[in-house]
Design a protein around this motif. Structure first.
Motif, PDB file in Angstrom:
ATOM      1  N   ALA A  65      57.328 -47.100 -26.862  1.00 30.18           N
ATOM      2  CA  ALA A  65      56.614 -46.344 -27.894  1.00 30.18           C
ATOM      3  C   ALA A  65      55.862 -47.320 -28.785  1.00 30.18           C
ATOM      4  O   ALA A  65      56.255 -48.480 -28.925  1.00 30.18           O
ATOM      5  N   ILE A  66      54.783 -46.855 -29.364  1.00 30.25           N
ATOM      6  CA  ILE A  66      53.973 -47.690 -30.248  1.00 30.25           C
ATOM      7  C   ILE A  66      54.163 -47.211 -31.677  1.00 30.25           C
ATOM      8  O   ILE A  66      53.944 -46.030 -31.984  1.00 30.25           O
ATOM      9  N   PHE A  67      54.589 -48.119 -32.544  1.00 32.28           N
ATOM     10  CA  PHE A  67      54.766 -47.794 -33.962  1.00 32.28           C
ATOM     11  C   PHE A  67      53.410 -47.993 -34.647  1.00 32.28           C
ATOM     12  O   PHE A  67      52.816 -49.072 -34.576  1.00 32.28           O
ATOM     13  N   ALA A  68      52.902 -46.953 -35.287  1.00 31.40           N
ATOM     14  CA  ALA A  68      51.531 -46.941 -35.780  1.00 31.40           C
ATOM     15  C   ALA A  68      51.220 -48.105 -36.727  1.00 31.40           C
ATOM     16  O   ALA A  68      50.117 -48.658 -36.700  1.00 31.40           O
ATOM     17  N   SER A  69      52.178 -48.498 -37.543  1.00 31.25           N
ATOM     18  CA  SER A  69      51.930 -49.558 -38.527  1.00 31.25           C
ATOM     19  C   SER A  69      51.592 -50.893 -37.878  1.00 31.25           C
ATOM     20  O   SER A  69      50.958 -51.753 -38.490  1.00 31.25           O
ATOM     21  N   PHE A  70      52.016 -51.074 -36.629  1.00 32.77           N
ATOM     22  CA  PHE A  70      51.765 -52.342 -35.946  1.00 32.77           C
ATOM     23  C   PHE A  70      50.303 -52.498 -35.526  1.00 32.77           C
ATOM     24  O   PHE A  70      49.948 -53.504 -34.919  1.00 32.77           O
ATOM     25  N   ILE A  71      49.453 -51.540 -35.856  1.00 34.09           N
ATOM     26  CA  ILE A  71      48.030 -51.700 -35.587  1.00 34.09           C
ATOM     27  C   ILE A  71      47.476 -52.900 -36.356  1.00 34.09           C
ATOM     28  O   ILE A  71      46.476 -53.517 -35.967  1.00 34.09           O
ATOM     29  N   LEU A  72      48.162 -53.255 -37.463  1.00 33.55           N
ATOM     30  CA  LEU A  72      47.737 -54.413 -38.254  1.00 33.55           C
ATOM     31  C   LEU A  72      47.889 -55.716 -37.486  1.00 33.55           C
ATOM     32  O   LEU A  72      47.229 -56.715 -37.802  1.00 33.55           O
ATOM     33  N   ALA A  73      48.747 -55.738 -36.463  1.00 32.31           N
ATOM     34  CA  ALA A  73      48.909 -56.946 -35.661  1.00 32.31           C
ATOM     35  C   ALA A  73      47.626 -57.294 -34.923  1.00 32.31           C
ATOM     36  O   ALA A  73      47.403 -58.462 -34.555  1.00 32.31           O
ATOM     37  N   ALA A  74      46.762 -56.301 -34.714  1.00 30.86           N
ATOM     38  CA  ALA A  74      45.480 -56.562 -34.064  1.00 30.86           C
ATOM     39  C   ALA A  74      44.622 -57.496 -34.905  1.00 30.86           C
ATOM     40  O   ALA A  74      43.810 -58.264 -34.367  1.00 30.86           O
ATOM     41  N   VAL A  75      44.799 -57.453 -36.223  1.00 25.72           N
ATOM     42  CA  VAL A  75      44.061 -58.361 -37.104  1.00 25.72           C
ATOM     43  C   VAL A  75      44.421 -59.807 -36.795  1.00 25.72           C
ATOM     44  O   VAL A  75      43.550 -60.679 -36.692  1.00 25.72           O
ATOM     45  N   THR A  76      45.699 -60.068 -36.630  1.00 23.01           N
ATOM     46  CA  THR A  76      46.162 -61.419 -36.300  1.00 23.01           C
ATOM     47  C   THR A  76      45.596 -61.871 -34.963  1.00 23.01           C
ATOM     48  O   THR A  76      45.149 -63.026 -34.819  1.00 23.01           O
ATOM     49  N   ILE A  77      45.606 -60.991 -33.985  1.00 19.37           N
ATOM     50  CA  ILE A  77      45.090 -61.343 -32.658  1.00 19.37           C
ATOM     51  C   ILE A  77      43.595 -61.644 -32.719  1.00 19.37           C
ATOM     52  O   ILE A  77      43.126 -62.639 -32.138  1.00 19.37           O
ATOM     53  N   VAL A  78      42.839 -60.825 -33.428  1.00 22.14           N
ATOM     54  CA  VAL A  78      41.389 -61.028 -33.513  1.00 22.14           C
ATOM     55  C   VAL A  78      41.067 -62.334 -34.231  1.00 22.14           C
ATOM     56  O   VAL A  78      40.213 -63.114 -33.781  1.00 22.14           O
ATOM     57  N   VAL A  79      41.760 -62.604 -35.338  1.00 23.76           N
ATOM     58  CA  VAL A  79      41.536 -63.853 -36.065  1.00 23.76           C
ATOM     59  C   VAL A  79      41.824 -65.057 -35.179  1.00 23.76           C
ATOM     60  O   VAL A  79      41.059 -66.031 -35.138  1.00 23.76           O
ATOM     61  N   THR A  80      42.923 -64.989 -34.444  1.00 25.28           N
ATOM     62  CA  THR A  80      43.294 -66.103 -33.557  1.00 25.28           C
ATOM     63  C   THR A  80      42.305 -66.246 -32.401  1.00 25.28           C
ATOM     64  O   THR A  80      41.944 -67.360 -32.022  1.00 25.28           O
ATOM     65  N   LEU A  81      41.876 -65.138 -31.863  1.00 21.59           N
ATOM     66  CA  LEU A  81      40.934 -65.163 -30.751  1.00 21.59           C
ATOM     67  C   LEU A  81      39.612 -65.809 -31.159  1.00 21.59           C
ATOM     68  O   LEU A  81      39.018 -66.583 -30.404  1.00 21.59           O
ATOM     69  N   VAL A  82      39.163 -65.525 -32.373  1.00 17.17           N
ATOM     70  CA  VAL A  82      37.863 -66.022 -32.840  1.00 17.17           C
ATOM     71  C   VAL A  82      37.970 -67.416 -33.452  1.00 17.17           C
ATOM     72  O   VAL A  82      37.158 -68.303 -33.164  1.00 17.17           O
ATOM     73  N   ALA A  83      39.006 -67.620 -34.286  1.00 14.84           N
ATOM     74  CA  ALA A  83      39.057 -68.854 -35.077  1.00 14.84           C
ATOM     75  C   ALA A  83      40.134 -69.833 -34.650  1.00 14.84           C
ATOM     76  O   ALA A  83      40.097 -70.998 -35.064  1.00 14.84           O
ATOM     77  N   GLY A  84      41.120 -69.426 -33.861  1.00 14.59           N
ATOM     78  CA  GLY A  84      42.219 -70.307 -33.504  1.00 14.59           C
ATOM     79  C   GLY A  84      43.477 -69.980 -34.283  1.00 14.59           C
ATOM     80  O   GLY A  84      43.540 -68.974 -34.999  1.00 14.59           O
ATOM     81  N   ARG A  85      44.469 -70.848 -34.185  1.00 13.64           N
ATOM     82  CA  ARG A  85      45.780 -70.560 -34.760  1.00 13.64           C
ATOM     83  C   ARG A  85      45.838 -70.872 -36.257  1.00 13.64           C
ATOM     84  O   ARG A  85      46.711 -71.579 -36.743  1.00 13.64           O
ATOM     85  N   TYR A  86      44.899 -70.302 -37.003  1.00 12.56           N
ATOM     86  CA  TYR A  86      44.926 -70.461 -38.461  1.00 12.56           C
ATOM     87  C   TYR A  86      46.129 -69.759 -39.061  1.00 12.56           C
ATOM     88  O   TYR A  86      46.647 -70.174 -40.104  1.00 12.56           O
TER      89      TYR A  86
END
Length: 537
Positions: A65-86
């Motif tokens: 199941a997907i817990f809706a609040s974890f949609i914020l984790a996508a922010v971390t993934i996008v930042v890392t994908l674009v800028a690296g492990r900041y």
């Protein structure tokens, strides 16, 4: 030009330290804000966890199941994908702790930077650990909370570090009073009371030792946890391979002093340039700041290019996957699978046990929020899979009748959020009277403590007159407690307040809990067989 560039990266280093301090301060603010403030709603104090992609992925796989609040984790993934492990170098509060202690150990010369060829192989450890966790999740065994950095840090602070400092503060307050400095002692005591710290946790000492051990590993290698053990860092490392910020070394200026590689905090090895590991760099900018010729820079380049990665052995990947698949069933070995565990009393709102275990990440948020210190980290009550999940221990604290804070702060939905009105109708267990230890039943003396504290209306504990034959031959007729099983919710206040202090005469077990369809007290009435009406032949 050389001085300007060095100054630029020294400034970035300072900004990074400020960023780490701010986010660690935010972590502490949310941690100490996880308490009863006099209002029913506690706020979004668990939001830090919702940016953690490892928790999001592993919990979603384990619980299906997907817990809706974890949609914020996508922010971390996008930042890392674009800028690296900041996120690892600038935001992660556990990373800030390890970097701070690495700095202290270097200043005391306990930690001496040196080139570590064998350490390159150890970089793969965290990737194998990540694979083990994810494969376990496929088999509905959620182990992510044991090694996830946010869960590890929060659990350590809640159960051990903060209570330890609270006790130290109380001892220091006593010294101030003893020295006659009562005004400062009063101020310190008032400050400690406003933090609403829970001082007692069953495994606080052991969990604290694990945290201290993780910190002391920085004596051997800078940011040891981040380099070799952090599965969340491994997940971000896999994402960071395509970021636009890449290190560049101007070979015309480079004097091959190797300082950049020697002082690299995560062994990303910026020199030689073709050996730099983008997946390991946390953008601390130490290499660029200490370069004596300003040969190291971090230009932005969006074009894809071949980069060096951590060498992962195919054989070890297969072995790790097989080990995780084989060991997953063993984590579910527990007597509670055959017969409900009497002391496995979960918080109100907890999901049915199998679903609860797939969603609980052992973070300790609910334990910190509990105003009576009733919620404790489990050890063996729920088997290996349930270690450090919350259980209610009435002898330490009780479930406050008009409180639903634990259900509000759970970051994964393992504890369903409840309104106060709904929470008061949830049964987490049932109370029982041990007549061989109860004062009225044994001594014939009056005692109504449990009945007085029972919070339900009407009260679940009734007082009935009973006859007690004493050793001297006399008979007493005190009022003694009996439990109305239809009204008892298992809050545990009767056990907590019982004056029989060593082994309370009234106790609570998990039977009858609302969340379980099987853990019931089944009273089957055996009806007599009706007599035969036919004639005997």
């Amino acid at each position: 030009m050389k001085k300007e560039r060095s100054k630029k990266y020294r400034t970035l280093q300072t900004l990074r330290i400020v960023s780490q301090a701010v986010f660690f301060g935010l972590f502490l603010y949310l941690l100490f804000g996880t308490r009863f403030s006099g209002q029913d709603y506690i706020g979004r104090v668990e939001i830090f966890f919702h940016f953690d992609p490892l928790l999001a992925v592993a919990t979603a796989i384990a619980s299906r199941a997907i817990f809706a609040s974890f949609i914020l984790a996508a922010v971390t993934i996008v930042v890392t994908l674009v800028a690296g492990r900041y996120i690892c170098g600038w935001v992660c509060p556990l990373g800030a702790v390890h970097q701070f202690f690495s700095f202290l150990f270097k200043k005391t010369r306990w930690l001496k930077p040196k080139k570590d060829e064998k350490g390159r192989a150890r970089l793969a450890w965290k990737y194998y650990l990540l694979l083990f966790v994810l494969i376990g999740s496929v088999f509905a065994v959620d182990l992510v909370g044991i090694a996830d950095p946010l869960s590890f840090l929060y659990r350590s602070f809640v159960t051990g570090i903060v209570p330890g400092f609270a006790r130290a503060g109380a001892a220091f307050t006593g010294l101030l009073y003893g020295a006659g400095v009562s005004s400062i002692g009063d101020s310190l005591a008032q400050f400690l009371s406003t933090l609403a710290l829970n001082p007692i946790f069953q495994q606080g000492f052991f969990i604290s030792l694990l945290f201290i051990a993780a910190v002391l590993l920085n004596i051997f290698r800078e940011r040891f946890w981040c380099r070799y053990l952090c599965p969340a860092g491994a997940m971000l490392g896999l994402t960071a391979r395509w970021n636009i910020g890449k290190v560049r070394i101007d070979m015309e200026k480079c004097i091959q002093c190797n300082l950049c590689t020697l002082h690299c905090q995560t062994q990303a090895d910026p020199y030689p340039n073709e050996g730099w590991r983008s997946s390991e760099c946390v953008y601390c900018y130490t290499c660029a700041a200490i370069c004596p010729t300003a040969a190291v820079s971090f230009p932005v380049k969006a074009a894809p290019e071949k980069i060096e990665t951590v060498n992962l052995s195919r054989r070890k990947l297969i072995l790790t996957s097989a080990l995780a698949a084989v060991s997953a069933p063993f984590f579910k070995i527990t007597p509670a699978g055959k017969r409900a565990a009497a002391k496995l009393i979960r918080p109100p709102g907890a999901l049915p046990e199998p679903k609860f275990l797939t969603k609980c990440v052992k973070c300790g948020e609910c334990m910190k929020a509990c105003p009576t210190n009733a919620l404790q980290p489990a050890l063996g009550e729920a088997g290996p899979e349930g270690i450090w999940t919350p259980v209610l221990v009435p002898r330490i604290g009780y479930c406050e009748y008009y409180c639903s804070l634990c259900s509000q702060v759970c970051p994964t939905g393992a504890i369903k959020e409840l309104a106060i009105e709904e929470k008061t109708r949830v049964r987490i267990g049932t109370a029982w009277v041990n007549k061989s230890r109860c004062i009225p039943y044994v001594l014939g003396s009056p005692c109504i403590v449990c009945e007085e504290h029972c919070p339900t209306s009407p009260k679940a504990i009734k007082l009935v007159k009973t006859e007690v034959h004493l050793p001297d031959g006399t008979v007493q007729a005190p009022l003694a407690p009996v439990i109305d099983l239809d009204l008892c919710i298992g809050c545990g206040i009767c056990e907590n307040k019982c004056p029989v202090v060593d082994d309370p005469a009234i106790y609570v077990t998990s039977v009858g809990e609302t969340r379980s369809e099987k853990n019931r007290l089944l009273l089957e009435i055996i009806k007599p067989t009706p007599p035969a009406t036919g004639l005997l032949t």
